[in-house]
Design an enzyme around this catalytic site. Structure first.
Site, PDB file in Angstrom:
ATOM      1  N   GLY A 122       0.959  -1.316  -0.124  1.00  0.00           N
ATOM      2  CA  GLY A 122      -0.604  -0.232   0.022  1.00  0.00           C
ATOM      3  C   GLY A 122       0.466   1.264  -0.082  1.00  0.00           C
ATOM      4  N   GLY A 191      20.654  -8.102  23.694  1.00  0.00           N
ATOM      5  CA  GLY A 191      19.285  -7.367  24.104  1.00  0.00           C
ATOM      6  C   GLY A 191      18.333  -8.598  24.105  1.00  0.00           C
ATOM      7  N   GLU A 212      28.348  -8.160  24.098  1.00  0.00           N
ATOM      8  CA  GLU A 212      27.275  -6.790  23.894  1.00  0.00           C
ATOM      9  C   GLU A 212      28.121  -5.657  24.274  1.00  0.00           C
ATOM     10  OE1 GLU A 212      23.858  -6.019  24.300  1.00  0.00           O
ATOM     11  OE2 GLU A 212      24.801  -4.124  24.664  1.00  0.00           O
ATOM     12  N   SER A 278      21.738  -9.063  16.228  1.00  0.00           N
ATOM     13  CA  SER A 278      20.319  -8.573  16.694  1.00  0.00           C
ATOM     14  C   SER A 278      20.759  -7.442  17.910  1.00  0.00           C
ATOM     15  CB  SER A 278      19.739  -9.333  17.915  1.00  0.00           C
ATOM     16  OG  SER A 278      20.425 -10.356  18.722  1.00  0.00           O
ATOM     17  N   GLY A 280      19.083  -4.161  18.063  1.00  0.00           N
ATOM     18  CA  GLY A 280      18.095  -3.173  17.944  1.00  0.00           C
ATOM     19  C   GLY A 280      17.057  -3.184  16.270  1.00  0.00           C
ATOM     20  N   ASP A 321       5.183  -0.153  16.049  1.00  0.00           N
ATOM     21  CA  ASP A 321       7.087  -0.133  16.093  1.00  0.00           C
ATOM     22  C   ASP A 321       7.376   1.013  14.752  1.00  0.00           C
ATOM     23  OD1 ASP A 321       7.206  -2.554  16.859  1.00  0.00           O
ATOM     24  OD2 ASP A 321       8.443  -3.604  15.544  1.00  0.00           O
ATOM     25  N   ALA A 329       5.044  -5.797  20.450  1.00  0.00           N
ATOM     26  CA  ALA A 329       2.821  -6.367  19.565  1.00  0.00           C
ATOM     27  C   ALA A 329       2.238  -5.720  20.818  1.00  0.00           C
ATOM     28  CB  ALA A 329       3.137  -7.708  19.713  1.00  0.00           C
ATOM     29  N   HIS A 453      -3.365 -20.487  46.444  1.00  0.00           N
ATOM     30  CA  HIS A 453      -1.656 -21.691  46.953  1.00  0.00           C
ATOM     31  C   HIS A 453      -2.159 -23.489  46.606  1.00  0.00           C
ATOM     32  CE1 HIS A 453       1.213 -22.904  49.663  1.00  0.00           C
ATOM     33  NE2 HIS A 453       0.257 -24.049  50.697  1.00  0.00           N
TER      34      HIS A 453
HETATM   35  P1  FAD Z   1       4.751  -5.082  11.781  1.00  0.00           P
HETATM   36  O1  FAD Z   1       4.635  -6.854  12.949  1.00  0.00           O
HETATM   37  O2  FAD Z   1       5.500  -5.675  11.599  1.00  0.00           O
HETATM   38  O3  FAD Z   1       3.770  -5.345  11.100  1.00  0.00           O
HETATM   39  C1  FAD Z   1       3.935  -4.656   9.635  1.00  0.00           C
HETATM   40  C2  FAD Z   1       2.827  -5.210   8.243  1.00  0.00           C
HETATM   41  O4  FAD Z   1       2.998  -4.472   8.113  1.00  0.00           O
HETATM   42  C3  FAD Z   1       3.971  -6.209   8.012  1.00  0.00           C
HETATM   43  O5  FAD Z   1       3.174  -7.164   7.712  1.00  0.00           O
HETATM   44  C4  FAD Z   1       4.471  -5.333   6.688  1.00  0.00           C
HETATM   45  O6  FAD Z   1       4.891  -6.848   6.591  1.00  0.00           O
HETATM   46  C5  FAD Z   1       3.488  -4.634   6.027  1.00  0.00           C
HETATM   47  N1  FAD Z   1       4.011  -3.501   5.620  1.00  0.00           N
HETATM   48  C6  FAD Z   1       4.971  -2.913   6.163  1.00  0.00           C
HETATM   49  N2  FAD Z   1       5.033  -2.191   5.101  1.00  0.00           N
HETATM   50  C7  FAD Z   1       3.701  -1.889   3.548  1.00  0.00           C
HETATM   51  C8  FAD Z   1       3.432  -1.236   3.028  1.00  0.00           C
HETATM   52  N3  FAD Z   1       3.621  -0.504   2.586  1.00  0.00           N
HETATM   53  N4  FAD Z   1       1.891  -1.658   2.360  1.00  0.00           N
HETATM   54  C9  FAD Z   1       1.317  -3.790   3.052  1.00  0.00           C
HETATM   55  N5  FAD Z   1       2.103  -4.132   4.073  1.00  0.00           N
HETATM   56  C10 FAD Z   1       3.664  -3.730   4.834  1.00  0.00           C
HETATM   57  N6  FAD Z   1       6.957  -8.387  20.767  1.00  0.00           N
HETATM   58  C11 FAD Z   1       6.230  -8.617  22.060  1.00  0.00           C
HETATM   59  O7  FAD Z   1       5.590  -7.564  22.434  1.00  0.00           O
HETATM   60  N7  FAD Z   1       6.098  -9.637  22.471  1.00  0.00           N
HETATM   61  C12 FAD Z   1       7.414 -10.632  21.783  1.00  0.00           C
HETATM   62  O8  FAD Z   1       7.524 -11.832  22.658  1.00  0.00           O
HETATM   63  C13 FAD Z   1       8.020 -10.432  20.976  1.00  0.00           C
HETATM   64  N8  FAD Z   1       9.586 -11.096  20.457  1.00  0.00           N
HETATM   65  C14 FAD Z   1       9.831 -10.984  19.133  1.00  0.00           C
HETATM   66  C15 FAD Z   1      10.543 -11.975  18.686  1.00  0.00           C
HETATM   67  C16 FAD Z   1      11.486 -11.335  17.844  1.00  0.00           C
HETATM   68  C17 FAD Z   1      11.877 -12.365  16.877  1.00  0.00           C
HETATM   69  C18 FAD Z   1      10.724  -9.913  16.895  1.00  0.00           C
HETATM   70  C19 FAD Z   1      11.966  -9.136  15.630  1.00  0.00           C
HETATM   71  C20 FAD Z   1      10.000  -8.803  17.532  1.00  0.00           C
HETATM   72  C21 FAD Z   1       9.837  -8.881  18.428  1.00  0.00           C
HETATM   73  N9  FAD Z   1       8.960  -8.687  19.261  1.00  0.00           N
HETATM   74  C22 FAD Z   1       7.426  -8.637  20.181  1.00  0.00           C
HETATM   75  C23 FAD Z   1       8.158  -7.495  18.570  1.00  0.00           C
HETATM   76  C24 FAD Z   1       7.063  -7.001  18.277  1.00  0.00           C
HETATM   77  O9  FAD Z   1       6.948  -8.103  16.800  1.00  0.00           O
HETATM   78  C25 FAD Z   1       6.537  -5.658  16.899  1.00  0.00           C
HETATM   79  O10 FAD Z   1       6.718  -4.902  18.390  1.00  0.00           O
HETATM   80  C26 FAD Z   1       5.448  -6.013  16.814  1.00  0.00           C
HETATM   81  O11 FAD Z   1       5.614  -6.472  15.606  1.00  0.00           O
HETATM   82  C27 FAD Z   1       4.800  -4.308  15.888  1.00  0.00           C
HETATM   83  O12 FAD Z   1       3.610  -4.351  15.317  1.00  0.00           O
HETATM   84  P2  FAD Z   1       3.605  -3.595  13.908  1.00  0.00           P
HETATM   85  O13 FAD Z   1       2.383  -4.139  13.792  1.00  0.00           O
HETATM   86  O14 FAD Z   1       3.705  -1.917  14.203  1.00  0.00           O
HETATM   87  O15 FAD Z   1       4.223  -4.001  12.835  1.00  0.00           O
HETATM   88  P1  NAI Z   2      16.914  -4.576  21.700  1.00  0.00           P
HETATM   89  O1  NAI Z   2      16.821  -3.056  21.896  1.00  0.00           O
HETATM   90  O2  NAI Z   2      16.811  -5.402  22.923  1.00  0.00           O
HETATM   91  O3  NAI Z   2      18.993  -5.381  22.227  1.00  0.00           O
HETATM   92  C1  NAI Z   2      19.820  -4.965  21.388  1.00  0.00           C
HETATM   93  C2  NAI Z   2      21.621  -4.686  21.772  1.00  0.00           C
HETATM   94  O4  NAI Z   2      22.457  -4.545  20.584  1.00  0.00           O
HETATM   95  C3  NAI Z   2      21.669  -3.530  23.238  1.00  0.00           C
HETATM   96  O5  NAI Z   2      21.712  -4.360  24.416  1.00  0.00           O
HETATM   97  C4  NAI Z   2      22.349  -2.638  22.354  1.00  0.00           C
HETATM   98  O6  NAI Z   2      23.443  -2.615  23.698  1.00  0.00           O
HETATM   99  C5  NAI Z   2      23.537  -3.991  21.836  1.00  0.00           C
HETATM  100  N1  NAI Z   2      23.551  -3.274  20.799  1.00  0.00           N
HETATM  101  C6  NAI Z   2      23.976  -2.442  19.628  1.00  0.00           C
HETATM  102  N2  NAI Z   2      25.024  -2.220  18.591  1.00  0.00           N
HETATM  103  C7  NAI Z   2      26.164  -2.782  18.862  1.00  0.00           C
HETATM  104  C8  NAI Z   2      26.864  -3.233  18.507  1.00  0.00           C
HETATM  105  N3  NAI Z   2      27.718  -2.501  17.742  1.00  0.00           N
HETATM  106  N4  NAI Z   2      28.098  -4.363  19.409  1.00  0.00           N
HETATM  107  C9  NAI Z   2      27.555  -5.105  20.628  1.00  0.00           C
HETATM  108  N5  NAI Z   2      25.939  -4.765  20.448  1.00  0.00           N
HETATM  109  C10 NAI Z   2      25.495  -3.856  20.269  1.00  0.00           C
HETATM  110  O7  NAI Z   2      16.988  -5.254  20.301  1.00  0.00           O
HETATM  111  P2  NAI Z   2      16.247  -6.313  19.454  1.00  0.00           P
HETATM  112  O8  NAI Z   2      17.437  -7.914  20.997  1.00  0.00           O
HETATM  113  O9  NAI Z   2      17.602  -6.476  18.153  1.00  0.00           O
HETATM  114  O10 NAI Z   2      15.254  -6.718  19.517  1.00  0.00           O
HETATM  115  C11 NAI Z   2      14.616  -6.004  18.789  1.00  0.00           C
HETATM  116  C12 NAI Z   2      13.418  -5.560  18.857  1.00  0.00           C
HETATM  117  O11 NAI Z   2      12.611  -6.730  19.099  1.00  0.00           O
HETATM  118  C13 NAI Z   2      13.353  -4.706  20.770  1.00  0.00           C
HETATM  119  O12 NAI Z   2      13.360  -3.490  20.645  1.00  0.00           O
HETATM  120  C14 NAI Z   2      12.410  -5.683  21.293  1.00  0.00           C
HETATM  121  O13 NAI Z   2      11.163  -4.922  22.124  1.00  0.00           O
HETATM  122  C15 NAI Z   2      11.759  -6.566  19.584  1.00  0.00           C
HETATM  123  N6  NAI Z   2      11.898  -7.359  20.730  1.00  0.00           N
HETATM  124  C16 NAI Z   2      10.462  -8.233  21.513  1.00  0.00           C
HETATM  125  C17 NAI Z   2      10.706  -9.599  22.505  1.00  0.00           C
HETATM  126  C18 NAI Z   2      10.068  -9.648  23.611  1.00  0.00           C
HETATM  127  O14 NAI Z   2       9.084  -8.501  23.555  1.00  0.00           O
HETATM  128  N7  NAI Z   2      10.225 -11.158  24.447  1.00  0.00           N
HETATM  129  C19 NAI Z   2      11.619 -10.306  21.404  1.00  0.00           C
HETATM  130  C20 NAI Z   2      12.422  -9.845  20.613  1.00  0.00           C
HETATM  131  C21 NAI Z   2      12.372  -9.108  20.033  1.00  0.00           C
END
Ligand code: FAD
Ligand code: NAI
Length: 474
Positions: A122, A191, A212, A278, A280, A321, A329, A453
């Protein structure tokens, strides 16, 4: 075909699809556009969370935890198993089928709620008299709506000069789909993703080293929690190096060498089979054609919004995001609901002070509100109560007594300012703390609530009692 809607949502991740459903519940005629596709080209709504984030990572964490339990902990329960072996193919297939169930579930919810779903990219086409024209890559004619929500999510950040090939250098996507358990894995970034994916592959047999940059481990958590986590993860076998500075990454056909300097100044060459990066994530606005309509982005690429998720364009909103705030999420979902409600004139609200954070390692880590470092910095006067799972009957019965619950309350009013948990089921336990904080409850409130409990939740009650130095079981 020209289609007029009240609202077009771009992106069907947790932010977008929830916003679309809520808006439809409120009586709006809603379209949702998403470009994510399966290998066979079919739509895969659900975004990062469903396809390569929350859901698949938790599936792998659960499977790998079972494997670890069977290998190392069943014996304690009197269960003798021999020849425990791993079928990685089945483990990954199970994860894929869970993802597919979630994709299909969202398509079903769209139908049920009469949200028109369009598969494709879109992009902003033009401003019209009544709103906006949005081009969908799979359609000949534009869609039109008065309101637009941008919910396009985020993408993994690359390490400078090192491209993701998803074979040797892996983002979260590749890290969820490794075909054979590598002997060695390096992770840049200790992270949330680094710890969760590092834990998965360590449990499955890899030797994992996490590099890290920050001088201390897990600096976003309460210092007491981080200290305990570092101790436990190190004992489990994760090699965690903090305060490193990576000076070079050399990728070859079968391995990667990461050169880094540690805190003492000495240099090490780490040779690994796979490298997970990973460090960020970055906002995803590619494909939106945002500049054609003047949608304002900040210098890091986030869509600029006010506290109500309004962008600089009239009736264009952005959530999840792709805007400021934690990349979670549940934060995206809350913003989606709030914006849908604001569009129909209601007072949607997101309380940023009570968004919980969870890391799904073993033990799990979860918190809400302020930690001790933050309160000290603010000069806030507080009192603390902690309770170890070691003294909790249910944790003993589970065979998992690692960690503790920590309650921080205001010294004067006793209002709960933060709750920090490391231990079994912390992800579930934290929701009681969120509820208490949402209602501005006190530690005495928690202490006076009857908890079943034997449950792990009694540890929260005991930690609340400990704030007033009157734990009953410790
Ligand atoms: P997204 O989930 O990224 O969705 C965006 C959607 O928009 C995608 O489907 C994309 O294809 C679509 N899109 C983008 N541009 C366009 C366009 N121009 N037209 C049409 N479609 C488009 N968060 C948690 O709370 N708990 C967790 O356990 C957790 N685990 C995670 C584990 C990993 C490995 C990662 C990478 C992230 C994790 N997160 C977790 C973070 C979470 O996935 C995100 O915060 C969340 O998905 C953000 O939701 P969103 O709707 O903003 O974007
Ligand atoms: P993060 O922000 O959690 O961690 C990134 C880490 O990389 C930080 O500790 C940072 O100091 C380090 N870093 C940055 N640059 C570096 C470098 N050059 N060398 C070494 N270390 C470096 O980001 P991450 O793990 O990539 O996750 C992305 C996002 O996805 C997060 O914002 C998180 O909120 C979301 N997520 C959430 C989960 C959950 O809720 N359980 C699970 C996985 C992801």
């Amino acid at each position: 075909m020209s289609k007029q809607f009240d609202l077009i949502v771009i992106g069907a991740g947790p932010g977008g699809y929830i916003a679309a459903i809520r808006a439809s519940q409120l009586g709006l005629n809603v379209a949702c556009i998403d470009e994510w596709k399966n290998i066979d080209g079919t739509p895969a709504p659900g975004g990062t969370c469903t396809n390569v984030g929350c859901i698949p990572s938790k599936a792998l964490l659960q499977s790998s935890e079972h494997f670890d339990q069977a290998n190392h902990h069943f014996k304690e329960h009197g269960i003798e198993v021999s020849n425990v072996s791993l079928n990685l193919n089945n483990l990954i297939s199970r994860k894929n089928s869970i993802v597919k169930q979630n994709n299909d579930g969202i398509l079903y919810l769209f139908k049920k709620n009469k949200v028109s779903f369009f598969h494709g990219t879109g992009s902003f086409s033009a401003k019209t008299e009544n709103g906006w024209s949005i081009k969908v890559s799979s359609l000949k004619e534009d869609l039109h709506a008065k309101n637009v929500i941008v919910a396009t999510g985020s993408s993994p950040r690359e390490f400078p000069g090192v491209k993701f090939d998803e074979k040797i250098v892996l983002s979260n996507d590749g890290a969820l789909n490794i075909k054979d358990v590598p002997k060695t894995i390096g992770v840049i970034g200790g992270g949330v993703i680094g710890l969760e994916m590092g834990s998965v592959w360590r449990r499955l047999g890899s030797n994992v080293t996490i590099l890290e940059a920050m001088p201390e481990f897990l600096m976003s958590a309460d210092f007491q929690v981080s200290k305990e986590a570092l101790k436990v993860f190190t004992k489990q076998g994760l090699n965690i190096k903090v305060g490193v500075s990576i000076t070079d990454v050399k990728v070859s056909d079968k391995s990667v060498t990461v050169k880094y300097k540690d805190q003492s100044g000495s240099t090490t060459d780490l040779l690994v089979d796979k490298l997970i990066v990973s460090i960020g994530r970055v906002p995803h606005t590619k494909g939106l054609n945002s500049s054609s309509v003047g949608l304002l982005l900040d210098d890091r690429g986030f869509v600029v919004v006010d506290s109500h998720c309004k962008t600089n364009l009239s009736n264009v909103w952005a959530i999840g995001d792709v805007v400021r705030g934690p990349m979670l999420a549940h934060k995206a979902e809350e913003e989606g609901v709030a914006v849908a409600e604001r569009i129909v004139g209601q007072h949607g609200h997101v309380n940023f002070d009570t968004i919980p954070s969870v890391i799904y390692t073993s033990p799990e880590i979860a918190w809400v509100g302020k930690n001790e470092q933050e309160l000290k910095k603010e000069g806030h006067s507080y009192k603390v109560g902690t309770f170890p799972f070691l003294a909790n009957g249910r944790a003993r019965a589970l065979g998992d007594t690692t960690g503790f619950v920590k309650v921080i309350a205001d010294s004067n009013t006793d209002e709960v300012l933060g709750v920090h948990i490391i231990g079994p089921m912390a992800s579930e336990l934290i929701s009681e703390a969120v509820t208490i904080m949402e209602f501005k409850g006190s530690s005495e409130d928690i202490a006076r609530i009857c908890h079943a409990h034997p449950t792990l939740s009694e540890s929260l009650k005991e930690a609340a009692l400990a704030v007033d130095k009157r734990s009953l079981n410790f």
